[in-house]
Enzyme design. Structure first.
Site, PDB file in Angstrom:
ATOM      1  N   CYS A  55       0.825  -1.027   0.184  1.00  0.00           N
ATOM      2  CA  CYS A  55       0.081  -0.002   0.318  1.00  0.00           C
ATOM      3  C   CYS A  55       0.927   1.165   0.126  1.00  0.00           C
ATOM      4  O   CYS A  55       0.314   2.098  -0.298  1.00  0.00           O
ATOM      5  CB  CYS A  55      -0.937  -0.241   1.300  1.00  0.00           C
ATOM      6  SG  CYS A  55      -2.007  -1.465   1.243  1.00  0.00           S
TER       7      CYS A  55
ATOM      8  N   HIS B  94      -3.352   7.019   3.349  1.00  0.00           N
ATOM      9  CA  HIS B  94      -3.724   5.890   2.696  1.00  0.00           C
ATOM     10  C   HIS B  94      -5.293   5.554   3.277  1.00  0.00           C
ATOM     11  O   HIS B  94      -5.542   5.552   4.470  1.00  0.00           O
ATOM     12  CB  HIS B  94      -2.750   4.696   3.028  1.00  0.00           C
ATOM     13  CG  HIS B  94      -3.296   3.378   2.692  1.00  0.00           C
ATOM     14  ND1 HIS B  94      -3.895   2.976   1.561  1.00  0.00           N
ATOM     15  CD2 HIS B  94      -3.278   2.187   3.317  1.00  0.00           C
ATOM     16  CE1 HIS B  94      -3.966   1.805   1.413  1.00  0.00           C
ATOM     17  NE2 HIS B  94      -3.929   1.316   2.548  1.00  0.00           N
TER      18      HIS B  94
ATOM     19  N   ASN C 256     -10.397  -0.014   0.491  1.00  0.00           N
ATOM     20  CA  ASN C 256      -8.950  -0.067   0.526  1.00  0.00           C
ATOM     21  C   ASN C 256      -8.231  -0.251  -0.948  1.00  0.00           C
ATOM     22  O   ASN C 256      -8.442  -1.744  -1.157  1.00  0.00           O
ATOM     23  CB  ASN C 256      -8.347  -0.664   1.663  1.00  0.00           C
ATOM     24  CG  ASN C 256      -6.918  -0.584   1.545  1.00  0.00           C
ATOM     25  OD1 ASN C 256      -6.072  -0.366   0.749  1.00  0.00           O
ATOM     26  ND2 ASN C 256      -6.178  -1.173   2.773  1.00  0.00           N
TER      27      ASN C 256
HETATM   28  O1  UT7 Z   1      -3.697  -1.224   3.584  1.00  0.00           O
HETATM   29  C1  UT7 Z   1      -3.446  -1.423   5.145  1.00  0.00           C
HETATM   30  C2  UT7 Z   1      -3.901  -2.852   5.558  1.00  0.00           C
HETATM   31  N1  UT7 Z   1      -4.980  -2.715   6.256  1.00  0.00           N
HETATM   32  C3  UT7 Z   1      -5.561  -2.080   7.250  1.00  0.00           C
HETATM   33  O2  UT7 Z   1      -5.281  -0.920   7.513  1.00  0.00           O
HETATM   34  C4  UT7 Z   1      -6.556  -2.612   8.315  1.00  0.00           C
HETATM   35  C5  UT7 Z   1      -6.290  -2.261   9.812  1.00  0.00           C
HETATM   36  N2  UT7 Z   1      -7.297  -2.981  10.697  1.00  0.00           N
HETATM   37  C6  UT7 Z   1      -8.662  -2.685  10.376  1.00  0.00           C
HETATM   38  O3  UT7 Z   1      -8.898  -1.989   9.844  1.00  0.00           O
HETATM   39  C7  UT7 Z   1      -9.632  -3.521  11.615  1.00  0.00           C
HETATM   40  O4  UT7 Z   1      -8.704  -4.029  12.485  1.00  0.00           O
HETATM   41  C8  UT7 Z   1     -10.389  -4.452  10.802  1.00  0.00           C
HETATM   42  C9  UT7 Z   1     -11.666  -3.642  10.363  1.00  0.00           C
HETATM   43  C10 UT7 Z   1      -9.910  -5.128   9.872  1.00  0.00           C
HETATM   44  C11 UT7 Z   1     -11.482  -5.198  11.884  1.00  0.00           C
HETATM   45  O5  UT7 Z   1     -11.759  -4.231  12.887  1.00  0.00           O
HETATM   46  P1  UT7 Z   1     -11.701  -4.535  14.319  1.00  0.00           P
HETATM   47  O6  UT7 Z   1     -12.381  -3.391  15.247  1.00  0.00           O
HETATM   48  O7  UT7 Z   1     -10.420  -4.533  14.719  1.00  0.00           O
HETATM   49  O8  UT7 Z   1     -12.505  -5.907  14.735  1.00  0.00           O
HETATM   50  P2  UT7 Z   1     -11.877  -7.354  15.253  1.00  0.00           P
HETATM   51  O9  UT7 Z   1     -11.016  -8.026  14.256  1.00  0.00           O
HETATM   52  O10 UT7 Z   1     -11.476  -6.817  16.783  1.00  0.00           O
HETATM   53  O11 UT7 Z   1     -13.174  -8.110  15.109  1.00  0.00           O
HETATM   54  C12 UT7 Z   1     -14.517  -7.682  16.207  1.00  0.00           C
HETATM   55  C13 UT7 Z   1     -15.493  -8.637  15.999  1.00  0.00           C
HETATM   56  C14 UT7 Z   1     -15.158 -10.052  16.086  1.00  0.00           C
HETATM   57  O12 UT7 Z   1     -15.893 -10.966  16.623  1.00  0.00           O
HETATM   58  P3  UT7 Z   1     -16.020 -11.445  18.094  1.00  0.00           P
HETATM   59  O13 UT7 Z   1     -14.598 -11.906  18.275  1.00  0.00           O
HETATM   60  O14 UT7 Z   1     -15.785 -10.041  18.928  1.00  0.00           O
HETATM   61  O15 UT7 Z   1     -17.118 -12.221  18.371  1.00  0.00           O
HETATM   62  C15 UT7 Z   1     -14.855 -10.560  14.673  1.00  0.00           C
HETATM   63  O16 UT7 Z   1     -15.087 -11.918  14.506  1.00  0.00           O
HETATM   64  O17 UT7 Z   1     -16.225  -8.443  14.763  1.00  0.00           O
HETATM   65  C16 UT7 Z   1     -16.088  -9.824  13.851  1.00  0.00           C
HETATM   66  N3  UT7 Z   1     -15.808  -9.466  12.433  1.00  0.00           N
HETATM   67  C17 UT7 Z   1     -16.850  -9.357  11.827  1.00  0.00           C
HETATM   68  N4  UT7 Z   1     -18.210  -9.091  12.020  1.00  0.00           N
HETATM   69  C18 UT7 Z   1     -19.229  -8.909  11.082  1.00  0.00           C
HETATM   70  C19 UT7 Z   1     -14.701  -9.393  11.816  1.00  0.00           C
HETATM   71  N5  UT7 Z   1     -15.068  -9.187  10.375  1.00  0.00           N
HETATM   72  C20 UT7 Z   1     -16.409  -9.159  10.375  1.00  0.00           C
HETATM   73  C21 UT7 Z   1     -17.456  -8.657   9.461  1.00  0.00           C
HETATM   74  N6  UT7 Z   1     -18.574  -8.617   9.757  1.00  0.00           N
HETATM   75  N7  UT7 Z   1     -16.773  -8.568   8.212  1.00  0.00           N
END
Ligand code: UT7
Length: 330
Positions: A112, A251, A281
């Site tokens: 990225c 980004h 993204n």
């Molecule tokens: O280009 C650079 C690359 N990437 C980035 O910059 C990404 C950086 N990270 C992020 O943007 C965030 O960490 C994410 C958007 C990927 C995830 O958000 P988060 O607030 O960190 O969520 P999490 O991974 O802590 O997940 C929270 C909950 C989990 O459920 P439990 O364990 O709390 O029951 C996940 O299983 O949300 C669940 N979850 C979803 N639920 C519905 C994860 N993905 C999804 C989804 N829909 N798509």
């Protein structure tokens, strides 16, 4: 002579994939995606569309804005993680389609951060007099390397391209500073295996396709820290402060990353540009796509200070500060 951006363009595929569409593909909801990422929809290529075509369209628009014929281009640098072929490089495929007969070309791999890495290179080649017109293209088709059964990643990504022409500009204008960085220790948090990496002598092509793998929470923390520290560092280096910044173009990964960084930097909402709600993204394309939209929307005028901050796989990051010199769209 300083180097600056004298042409800019972008392109996205026509097909729109909404959060509602994703609800039909994985266990997710429009509400979760909007509140956790800020994304409403993204563009994705259809079968047969290529990174070369998308990069070419962005490049043609950038040349048109610059008022240059393809023969004027000395070098094409294409930053991409999703080339149509490993070789010929995407840059050389674009060179052929564009008819940029005098241009050399190569691809650059910095995930990225690729566009910012390429802009840094173009800056110094132009400043050194080694090239007069460098076409920098950021193009990625993340839909081709996304695991569409993995809800933790597939809701984030989209396809797109952006391009700029870097050329000499008047003293006091153009790229004022650029910084790059990398930390290979963080590599396992965000990676894409190469398709042939595990192939062996006499082996058979039976490995599954590689897809993006990411530790979202680690990348989230890294990204917020990085955008804050690098924006501050590039401004400090210029003897400027956040009050001097007209537009931050980070980004476009997640609205919560951008908002957290904006608050920590003490920037007003109008000092930061976002368009990830419509594109998700798009990796290396996200900064030039955002910059192009900001300019076409009248958010950038000559004399403005714009800072771009890229971050991503590697881990890598890069920052470019520009005293904007392009007039507004007629
Ligand atoms: O280009 C650079 C690359 N990437 C980035 O910059 C990404 C950086 N990270 C992020 O943007 C965030 O960490 C994410 C958007 C990927 C995830 O958000 P988060 O607030 O960190 O969520 P999490 O991974 O802590 O997940 C929270 C909950 C989990 O459920 P439990 O364990 O709390 O029951 C996940 O299983 O949300 C669940 N979850 C979803 N639920 C519905 C994860 N993905 C999804 C989804 N829909 N798509």
């Amino acid at each position: 002579m300083p180097a600056g951006i004298v042409g800019i363009g972008s392109a996205v595929p026509g097909r729109i994939l909404t959060n509602r569409d994703l609800e039909q593909m994985v266990e997710t909801s429009d509400e979760w995606i909007r509140t956790r990422t800020g994304i409403r929809e993204r563009r994705v290529v259809s079968p047969g569309e290529t990174a070369t075509e998308l990069g070419l369209r962005a490049a043609q628009r950038a040349l048109e804005v610059a008022g240059l014929e393809p023969e004027a281009v000395d070098l094409i640098i294409a930053a991409t993680s999703t080339p149509d072929t490993v070789f010929p490089a995407t840059a050389v495929r674009i060179q052929k389609e564009l008819g940029a007969r005098r241009a050399a070309g190569y691809d650059l791999s910095a995930a990225c951060s690729g566009f910012v890495y390429a802009l840094h290179q173009a800056r110094y080649l132009v400043e050194a007099g080694a090239a007069r017109h460098v076409l920098v293209v950021g193009v990625d088709l993340l839909s081709r390397i996304t695991d569409w059964t993995d809800r933790s990643t597939c809701v984030l990504f989209g396809d797109g391209a952006g391009a700029v022409v870097v050329a000499p500009v008047a003293e006091g204008q153009g790229i004022l500073a650029s910084r790059l960085g990398a930390d290979g220790e963080g590599g396992p948090h965000l990676y894409l295996d190469a398709p042939h990496a595990r192939h062996t002598v006499g082996g058979r092509p039976e490995e599954p396709l590689p897809f993006i793998r990411m530790n979202g929470q680690e990348i989230f923390k890294f990204a917020v820290r990085l955008v804050v520290e690098e924006t501050q560092a590039v401004l400090d280096g210029l003897g400027l402060s956040v009050a001097d910044l007209d537009l931050l173009v980070p980004h476009q990964a997640n609205i919560r990353i951008i908002e957290a960084a904006r608050e920590r930097l003490g920037l007003a909402p109008e000092q930061v540009f976002t368009n990830l709600e419509r594109y998700g993204n798009t990796s290396t394309a996200s900064i030039p796509l955002a910059l192009d939209e900001a300019w076409r929307a009248g958010r950038l005028k000559p004399g403005d200070l714009v800072v771009m901050v890229g971050f991503g796989g590697g881990l890598t990051w890069g920052t470019v500060a520009v005293r904007w010199s392009l007039e507004g769209r007629p």
